[in-house]
Structure formats: structure tokens, C-alpha cells
Design a protein around this motif. Structure first.
Motif, PDB file in Angstrom:
ATOM      1  N   MET A   1      -3.223  -7.226   0.190  1.00  0.00           N
ATOM      2  CA  MET A   1      -2.082  -8.096   0.052  1.00  0.00           C
ATOM      3  C   MET A   1      -2.155  -8.782  -1.300  1.00  0.00           C
ATOM      4  N   LYS A   2      -1.009  -9.092  -1.840  1.00  0.00           N
ATOM      5  CA  LYS A   2      -0.960  -9.656  -3.169  1.00  0.00           C
ATOM      6  C   LYS A   2      -1.162 -11.162  -3.202  1.00  0.00           C
ATOM      7  N   GLY A   3      -1.110 -11.834  -2.081  1.00  0.00           N
ATOM      8  CA  GLY A   3      -1.290 -13.278  -2.086  1.00  0.00           C
ATOM      9  C   GLY A   3      -0.946 -13.873  -0.742  1.00  0.00           C
TER      10      GLY A   3
ATOM     11  N   GLY B   1       3.471 -11.760   0.950  1.00  0.00           N
ATOM     12  CA  GLY B   1       2.248 -11.344   0.273  1.00  0.00           C
ATOM     13  C   GLY B   1       1.983  -9.860   0.393  1.00  0.00           C
ATOM     14  N   LEU B   2       3.049  -9.073   0.522  1.00  0.00           N
ATOM     15  CA  LEU B   2       2.934  -7.624   0.695  1.00  0.00           C
ATOM     16  C   LEU B   2       3.447  -6.903  -0.541  1.00  0.00           C
ATOM     17  N   ASP B   3       2.971  -5.700  -0.752  1.00  0.00           N
ATOM     18  CA  ASP B   3       3.448  -4.853  -1.841  1.00  0.00           C
ATOM     19  C   ASP B   3       4.808  -4.288  -1.448  1.00  0.00           C
ATOM     20  N   ARG B   4       5.777  -4.450  -2.329  1.00  0.00           N
ATOM     21  CA  ARG B   4       7.149  -4.009  -2.067  1.00  0.00           C
ATOM     22  C   ARG B   4       7.218  -2.514  -1.753  1.00  0.00           C
ATOM     23  N   MET B   5       6.477  -1.710  -2.490  1.00  0.00           N
ATOM     24  CA  MET B   5       6.552  -0.266  -2.289  1.00  0.00           C
ATOM     25  C   MET B   5       5.934   0.156  -0.958  1.00  0.00           C
ATOM     26  N   VAL B   6       4.941  -0.560  -0.483  1.00  0.00           N
ATOM     27  CA  VAL B   6       4.377  -0.257   0.835  1.00  0.00           C
ATOM     28  C   VAL B   6       5.440  -0.517   1.903  1.00  0.00           C
TER      29      VAL B   6
ATOM     30  N   VAL C   1       8.743  -0.530   1.507  1.00  0.00           N
ATOM     31  CA  VAL C   1       9.796   0.479   1.363  1.00  0.00           C
ATOM     32  C   VAL C   1       9.338   1.827   1.921  1.00  0.00           C
ATOM     33  N   ASP C   2       8.109   2.224   1.621  1.00  0.00           N
ATOM     34  CA  ASP C   2       7.607   3.510   2.114  1.00  0.00           C
ATOM     35  C   ASP C   2       7.473   3.520   3.638  1.00  0.00           C
ATOM     36  N   LEU C   3       7.110   2.393   4.237  1.00  0.00           N
ATOM     37  CA  LEU C   3       7.062   2.322   5.705  1.00  0.00           C
ATOM     38  C   LEU C   3       8.459   2.473   6.297  1.00  0.00           C
ATOM     39  N   LEU C   4       9.432   1.818   5.696  1.00  0.00           N
ATOM     40  CA  LEU C   4      10.800   1.882   6.217  1.00  0.00           C
ATOM     41  C   LEU C   4      11.435   3.254   5.988  1.00  0.00           C
ATOM     42  N   ARG C   5      10.974   3.985   4.976  1.00  0.00           N
ATOM     43  CA  ARG C   5      11.477   5.334   4.716  1.00  0.00           C
ATOM     44  C   ARG C   5      10.727   6.399   5.511  1.00  0.00           C
ATOM     45  N   GLY C   6       9.631   5.996   6.150  1.00  0.00           N
ATOM     46  CA  GLY C   6       8.849   6.948   6.929  1.00  0.00           C
ATOM     47  C   GLY C   6       7.814   7.702   6.129  1.00  0.00           C
ATOM     48  N   ARG C   7       7.565   7.299   4.905  1.00  0.00           N
ATOM     49  CA  ARG C   7       6.568   7.979   4.075  1.00  0.00           C
ATOM     50  C   ARG C   7       5.148   7.550   4.422  1.00  0.00           C
ATOM     51  N   LEU C   8       5.002   6.335   4.949  1.00  0.00           N
ATOM     52  CA  LEU C   8       3.701   5.835   5.392  1.00  0.00           C
ATOM     53  C   LEU C   8       3.768   5.563   6.889  1.00  0.00           C
ATOM     54  N   LYS C   9       2.621   5.685   7.539  1.00  0.00           N
ATOM     55  CA  LYS C   9       2.559   5.425   8.978  1.00  0.00           C
ATOM     56  C   LYS C   9       1.949   4.067   9.296  1.00  0.00           C
ATOM     57  N   GLY C  10       1.324   3.443   8.329  1.00  0.00           N
ATOM     58  CA  GLY C  10       0.724   2.138   8.558  1.00  0.00           C
ATOM     59  C   GLY C  10      -0.552   2.201   9.368  1.00  0.00           C
ATOM     60  N   LEU C  11      -1.384   3.187   9.086  1.00  0.00           N
ATOM     61  CA  LEU C  11      -2.605   3.365   9.865  1.00  0.00           C
ATOM     62  C   LEU C  11      -3.737   2.444   9.439  1.00  0.00           C
ATOM     63  N   ARG C  12      -3.873   2.179   8.131  1.00  0.00           N
ATOM     64  CA  ARG C  12      -5.005   1.413   7.634  1.00  0.00           C
ATOM     65  C   ARG C  12      -4.595   0.502   6.487  1.00  0.00           C
ATOM     66  N   GLY C  13      -5.417  -0.521   6.249  1.00  0.00           N
ATOM     67  CA  GLY C  13      -5.311  -1.352   5.055  1.00  0.00           C
ATOM     68  C   GLY C  13      -3.992  -2.071   4.914  1.00  0.00           C
ATOM     69  N   HIS C  14      -3.483  -2.070   3.682  1.00  0.00           N
ATOM     70  CA  HIS C  14      -2.252  -2.796   3.378  1.00  0.00           C
ATOM     71  C   HIS C  14      -1.060  -2.238   4.140  1.00  0.00           C
ATOM     72  N   ALA C  15      -1.033  -0.943   4.350  1.00  0.00           N
ATOM     73  CA  ALA C  15       0.070  -0.338   5.094  1.00  0.00           C
ATOM     74  C   ALA C  15       0.064  -0.819   6.541  1.00  0.00           C
ATOM     75  N   HIS C  16      -1.109  -0.958   7.132  1.00  0.00           N
ATOM     76  CA  HIS C  16      -1.196  -1.468   8.508  1.00  0.00           C
ATOM     77  C   HIS C  16      -0.712  -2.918   8.574  1.00  0.00           C
ATOM     78  N   GLU C  17      -1.149  -3.752   7.628  1.00  0.00           N
ATOM     79  CA  GLU C  17      -0.727  -5.155   7.596  1.00  0.00           C
ATOM     80  C   GLU C  17       0.786  -5.262   7.438  1.00  0.00           C
ATOM     81  N   ALA C  18       1.360  -4.424   6.589  1.00  0.00           N
ATOM     82  CA  ALA C  18       2.808  -4.449   6.388  1.00  0.00           C
ATOM     83  C   ALA C  18       3.540  -3.953   7.632  1.00  0.00           C
ATOM     84  N   ALA C  19       3.004  -2.933   8.300  1.00  0.00           N
ATOM     85  CA  ALA C  19       3.634  -2.414   9.519  1.00  0.00           C
ATOM     86  C   ALA C  19       3.642  -3.471  10.616  1.00  0.00           C
TER      87      ALA C  19
END
Length: 78
Positions: A1-3, A41-46, A48-66
Motif C-alpha cells: 500500500m502506498k500510505g 492507500g492503494l495503487d490505482r492500477m491494482v 483498475v486491474d481487479l475491476l477489469r478482471g486482470r488480477l484475482k487478488g490472491l496475494r499482497g497488494h492485490a488481496h488488500e485492494a480486493a
């Protein structure tokens, strides 16, 4: 997370959500995804990628954003 969260109005989306329903939530409430991600405190591209279905949010920042987007249940709340 960025902050840390900077705005008290920034809050996670209610669980459960799908990428489509999360996109509709942003439109319905007139919230900019970029500003929401920054305030959470999340990365914008993470986000966007979750909402587009490019990421599944399994680990790390993607999981926190999911979890913040309501795509996954918060494991700490269980």
C-alpha cells in the motif's frame, strides 16, 4: 500500500461485490476510482486491474485492494 488513509470519507465498499457491481457503485456514488484508491492507500492500477478482471487478488497488494473493493471477505473480520 502506498500510505495510510487520508480522508475519513474513504471507506471500503460493502461486501460482497462483483467487479461489475463495484464499478456500478463508483458510478452511482459519483466517486472517482483514482481518488478513492489514493485515499485508501492503494495503487490505482491494482484497483483498475481487479475491476477489469486482470488480477484475482490472491496475494499482497492485490488481496488488500480486493478486500477494500468488497470482492473478497475480510479475513480479519472472521
Amino acid at each position: 500500500m502506498k500510505g495510510n488513509r487520508k480522508s475519513p470519507s474513504a471507506a471500503p465498499l460493502p461486501y460482497p461485490q462483483t467487479p461489475t457491481s463495484a464499478n456500478e457503485w463508483f458510478i452511482r456514488h459519483g466517486v472517482c476510482k483514482t481518488h478513492w484508491a489514493r485515499d485508501m492507500g492503494l495503487d490505482r492500477m491494482v484497483v483498475v486491474d481487479l475491476l477489469r478482471g486482470r488480477l484475482k487478488g490472491l496475494r499482497g497488494h492485490a488481496h488488500e485492494a480486493a478486500v477494500a473493493l468488497g470482492l473478497k471477505a475480510d479475513p480479519k473480520a472472521a
